[in-house]
Design an enzyme around this catalytic site. Structure first.
Site, PDB file in Angstrom:
ATOM      1  N   LYS B 181      23.109  19.260  25.352  1.00  0.00           N
ATOM      2  CA  LYS B 181      23.664  18.419  26.406  1.00  0.00           C
ATOM      3  C   LYS B 181      22.502  17.685  27.044  1.00  0.00           C
ATOM      4  O   LYS B 181      21.548  18.302  27.514  1.00  0.00           O
ATOM      5  CB  LYS B 181      24.393  19.270  27.446  1.00  0.00           C
ATOM      6  CG  LYS B 181      25.024  18.417  28.549  1.00  0.00           C
ATOM      7  CD  LYS B 181      25.540  19.265  29.692  1.00  0.00           C
ATOM      8  CE  LYS B 181      25.788  18.395  30.918  1.00  0.00           C
ATOM      9  NZ  LYS B 181      24.557  17.734  31.426  1.00  0.00           N
ATOM     10  N   GLY B 238      17.626  24.787  34.913  1.00  0.00           N
ATOM     11  CA  GLY B 238      18.149  23.907  35.949  1.00  0.00           C
ATOM     12  C   GLY B 238      18.332  24.640  37.262  1.00  0.00           C
ATOM     13  O   GLY B 238      17.639  25.623  37.532  1.00  0.00           O
ATOM     14  N   SER B 239      19.289  24.150  38.037  1.00  0.00           N
ATOM     15  CA  SER B 239      19.448  24.677  39.388  1.00  0.00           C
ATOM     16  C   SER B 239      20.166  26.014  39.380  1.00  0.00           C
ATOM     17  O   SER B 239      20.953  26.331  38.476  1.00  0.00           O
ATOM     18  CB  SER B 239      20.238  23.687  40.241  1.00  0.00           C
ATOM     19  OG  SER B 239      21.615  23.767  39.903  1.00  0.00           O
ATOM     20  N   GLY B 243      23.456  27.080  37.326  1.00  0.00           N
ATOM     21  CA  GLY B 243      23.161  28.186  36.421  1.00  0.00           C
ATOM     22  C   GLY B 243      24.061  29.380  36.643  1.00  0.00           C
ATOM     23  O   GLY B 243      24.553  30.004  35.701  1.00  0.00           O
ATOM     24  N   GLU B 260      16.785  29.786  33.294  1.00  0.00           N
ATOM     25  CA  GLU B 260      15.524  29.632  33.989  1.00  0.00           C
ATOM     26  C   GLU B 260      15.856  28.750  35.169  1.00  0.00           C
ATOM     27  O   GLU B 260      16.183  27.574  34.999  1.00  0.00           O
ATOM     28  CB  GLU B 260      14.513  29.010  33.020  1.00  0.00           C
ATOM     29  CG  GLU B 260      13.090  29.133  33.461  1.00  0.00           C
ATOM     30  CD  GLU B 260      12.621  27.829  34.026  1.00  0.00           C
ATOM     31  OE1 GLU B 260      12.717  27.663  35.267  1.00  0.00           O
ATOM     32  OE2 GLU B 260      12.172  26.992  33.242  1.00  0.00           O
ATOM     33  N   CYS B 297       9.502  23.853  38.242  1.00  0.00           N
ATOM     34  CA  CYS B 297      10.093  25.144  38.613  1.00  0.00           C
ATOM     35  C   CYS B 297       9.024  26.125  39.052  1.00  0.00           C
ATOM     36  O   CYS B 297       9.327  27.144  39.650  1.00  0.00           O
ATOM     37  CB  CYS B 297      10.908  25.719  37.461  1.00  0.00           C
ATOM     38  SG  CYS B 297      10.069  25.573  35.894  1.00  0.00           S
ATOM     39  N   GLU B 389      14.653  27.195  48.071  1.00  0.00           N
ATOM     40  CA  GLU B 389      13.746  26.311  47.340  1.00  0.00           C
ATOM     41  C   GLU B 389      13.863  24.885  47.861  1.00  0.00           C
ATOM     42  O   GLU B 389      14.960  24.354  48.011  1.00  0.00           O
ATOM     43  CB  GLU B 389      14.090  26.358  45.842  1.00  0.00           C
ATOM     44  CG  GLU B 389      13.084  25.586  44.993  1.00  0.00           C
ATOM     45  CD  GLU B 389      13.427  25.593  43.501  1.00  0.00           C
ATOM     46  OE1 GLU B 389      14.405  26.262  43.114  1.00  0.00           O
ATOM     47  OE2 GLU B 389      12.717  24.927  42.743  1.00  0.00           O
TER      48      GLU B 389
END
Lengths: 532, 532
Positions: B181, B238-239, B243, B260, B297, B389
């Site tokens: 994707k 990703g976020s 996730g 991750e 990240c 974050e």
């Protein structure tokens, strides 16, 4: 008031709160309830267990592996020394024969697992130390530094027991406190084991909460425990229904869980083998299916065959064994009626009764072994219904019209722990073997040739697990060291960490001269070069 | 009608259905929407992707590793040959500088990852062949024989892209078809990469559906895909918000997912280091925090320090760097306002503004870097709010009153990918180091000494991951071969399987003489003894 057996919390045998509900196990041989009463625990007890185990796990994560190994070895020795007493307790609660099953097979296996885990802890072979000297980056698997919850099944009072089985051994060997939940079918055996464990843990100077025990709880409390982020991991062996719920609770908070659940363990008999040795295979199959009254997660519940003369001889030989069979009792009151209901559902779906053993006259949780058959065509009409696990000494033989239909049946198989293929001694079955085995591979954890699936060797090469929902994660095994230990490892990396602060196993010098480490891509027992 | 870019389905660039919704990316440097339009895909397209990828995966599971390696190597070469063109495309869609970032860092890294994966495929080192000669039981990691869905993040158009990044490389190298994707922030770059991938896959004679691409979909369709049991595994970067949803969908059907996600990557500066070299550490910190406009990240979002003269010098030096800083644009329209909202929330919670950079006058998705501070006492009042974050070039410095409070702060840290500790050159910080590092260990994947967390080396010893929710599983890394490949492996066991039917790597003879195998507990490149 019934006196309730105590819980093991933070090194102390502790009376449950007065308001606690209770349960008792039963003697499967007589069907009578035993008179020992055990508490159901509530959230307050669970909190005490979790907090004590959390503290202990932080200590154990930094405890010398030799101390962990010493505990496991001493505990193994204690089980060995108390084997007669333990077997008597377990026989009364499970109906499993003292000999050969408990004293000659399961207890020795349990002892071996504890000693293998001790050896793996001592050698640190499960940690896979990896050193990149050019980047000065080093990593290894380490303790999660949080407790592991271990829930064992009904069918192994020792080898998979939450207080002494394979998951227990793996969790302790990797530096974790274990919160063990007794299976409610054998709480007394489990309590006695916990007593031995506590003595061994104390002697090895491990924290008091290294080993804790509770017996049972409501589903609500159990799911709250499984979903508590104070846990580091879960090891579960049992039914798919319970396992799925526990997995969902653990998944929601990102806790890795390892689940060993179910499956029908298909045994495929190729045409050549059917013609060559139908009776021999039938006898192997019946022995495997009847062993332990069929109460194994690897029991062969589904046989895939092809019509013809060989098949007729196979079925006749198997039917003869089922007809005459009288087996020991099942593990608990509910199991015989569950099995009967499963058989009834298959008959309703179109299976035919081939043979049925006899139910012994005496009381107890007895059951008659059952052999069913169904045509390949009927199976293919509703493959799911014919793959519902019948826990107990029952199996369904699917008779394909020809090899093409056999392949179609294989393509509809669900996940299982194992898949066996019997083939003729020469290579004339090999083309079909190739086809069937490649269809089976992604559906199973272990592929066998000319061998029934029961009997899970404690081997470093074992895979006891499989695709979901047979297992919980396709990459991990519940049996075999050191692989089963790696389930409880956190991968930790040391990037540019000063040498004197590194764990000994990641320093340039090999701490024992015997530890296998991957240094710059090469497995070696040597030191890393000093330039690193 | 806007012409929509085609999807890559089963080896064919395919026009989306006419009714499809569409989106376009934007140029972060100008803020203007680009005029290339890409389709949102619905369930019908997803079904086609899954079915084609399922077939391809069953073939790839039995494809020679040399063919997989050949594809990966050729694809790496194609990316190298088209680097200028790809960097130009990616620069327009992401605003990331062509040099040094894209052409000198990220694209070379991406090429290295593909080549490392090829090497790992070729050597089969990820499969960990294990042989027990006494039991004749053999096991290794193998392909899941089902497709892997790879979803990359916004911040790495190459190194973590679903069509060419680390997860892609690991999934293909282990014998899986990938459904990639695109991140909607850089669909054009991803499409061009997919074109190169298709050519390379065709040249290596891999199945047409080895590499497929769709661009975007509704959340409903995305979750339906993640929860489709036709998938074998998921790689997601990703976020945390996205996730967690994808993980829940995958968990429900037992699909292993590797996530991750996020974290604040705490950097702890011990008192000795603060006194010894405050400016030097401040400059390292600012460089790391500003790098890539803070969109990593592993960006250091939280600094833990202790009051005193050294701290004042550290903060002054850092503030000076933030004051003058003008950074490149962020990756998408929403990010600057997200960052501003995060900063506002921290100010509201009691943080103080230390320094703020300037926003360039030109248009585009620009943002000013922000440095905040908060007292240890205020942090401890609500540790969660101060660990949200802030994606972008912003950081919060927590100032403990003393070492005791520093330890208390560390004890409240949530999971992160990394944790850095700066200490004085001699050993006078070591007692406190010991305390802090043992608190950090179970909360992070990678521990660094005297080093900022940005810059994830592609090393076999790397751990890029961490406890949930920084990562999805504590035992696995997203970066570094062969460990990252093992995520996509199913452990398969061959029990008593006839020698000629075994995979070459599990036969007694070592197929290459170079493959490392664990035989009876010893890692070796030798043959297994013929008795096995």
């Amino acid at each position: 008031m019934k006196p309730l057996h105590p819980l093991l919390i933070d090194g102390v045998w502790t009376s449950p709160e007065e308001s606690t509900d209770s349960f008792s196990a039963a003697d499967p041989s007589t069907g009578e309830d035993l008179t020992a009463y055990f508490p159901l625990s509530g959230q307050a007890t669970i909190d005490r267990l979790l907090n004590a185990a959390g503290l202990a796990s932080r200590t154990l994560a930094n405890t010398a592996p030799t101390a962990l190994a010493s505990f496991l070895d001493n505990y193994a020795t204690a089980i060995d020394e108390h084997a007669e007493e333990l077997a008597t307790l377990a026989h009364r609660e499970t109906g499993l024969p003292r000999r050969p099953r408990l004293l000659e097979v399961e207890i020795p296996r349990t002892i071996k697992q504890l000693r293998d885990a001790a050896q793996s802890a001592r050698s640190e072979d499960w940690t896979m130390p990896t050193i990149d000297t050019a980047h000065d980056i080093r990593s290894r698997l380490e303790s999660l530094a949080k407790p592991v919850l271990v829930m064992g099944p009904n069918n192994f009072p020792f080898a998979y027991n939450g207080i002494c089985g394979g998951d227990f051994a793996a969790a302790v060997a990797t530096g974790h406190a274990v919160i063990a939940k007794s299976h409610p079918a054998h709480p007394g055996t489990t309590q006695r084991l916990a007593e031995l464990a506590l003595v061994a843990a104390t002697a090895a100077h491990l924290p008091p909460a290294t080993v804790q025990l509770f017996y049972h709880c409501s589903p609500e409390v159990g799911l709250s425990l499984a979903g508590d982020s104070r846990l580091g991991a879960i090891g579960f062996t049992g039914s798919e229904t319970a396992g799925r719920k526990i997995k969902a609770a653990a998944d929601a908070v990102g806790t890795p869980g390892y689940f060993e659940m179910s499956g029908v363990n298909p045994v495929t008999i190729l045409p050549g083998a059917l013609v060559e040795r139908p009776e021999e295979i039938a006898h192997e199959f019946c022995d495997s299916c009847h062993q332990g009254t069929g109460q194994f997660c690897t029991s062969p519940g589904l046989v895939l065959t092809v019509e013809g003369l060989g098949f007729d001889r196979f079925l006749a030989a198997a039917a003869k064994r089922f007809d005459g069979a009288t087996l020991g009792p099942m593990l608990s009151r509910a199991l015989p009626s569950h099995l009967k209901a499963s058989v009834k559902a298959l008959l309703h779906a179109g299976a035919l009764m081939v043979a049925r053993g006899t139910t012994p006259a005496e009381t107890g949780f007895t059951v008659a072994p059952v052999l069913l058959r169904v045509s390949g065509r009927t199976f293919l009409n509703d493959p799911a219904v014919f793959q519902n696990e019948m826990f107990g000494p029952a199996a369904l033989v699917v008779v394909a019209a020809n090899s093409t239909e056999l392949v179609q049946i294989a393509q509809r198989l669900n996940a299982s722990l194992t898949g066996s293929i019997y083939s003729v001694t020469d290579q004339t079955d090999d083309l079909l073997y190739e086809r069937i085995s490649s269809i089976l591979a992604p559906r199973i954890g272990r592929l066998l040739n000319d061998k029934m699936p029961t009997g899970v060797a404690v081997s470093p090469a074992m895979m006891h697990g499989g695709p979901f929902p047979a297992g919980g994660h396709p990459g991990f095994t519940a049996v075999g060291m050191p692989a089963s230990l790696r389930r409880f490892g956190a991968l930790r990396c040391y990037d540019h960490v000063r040498p004197h602060r590194l764990p000994a196993s990641l320093r340039n010098e090999n701490p024992t001269g015997k530890l296998w480490r991957s240094i710059d891509g090469v497995w070696t027992q040597s030191d890393a070069s000093a330039s690193g």
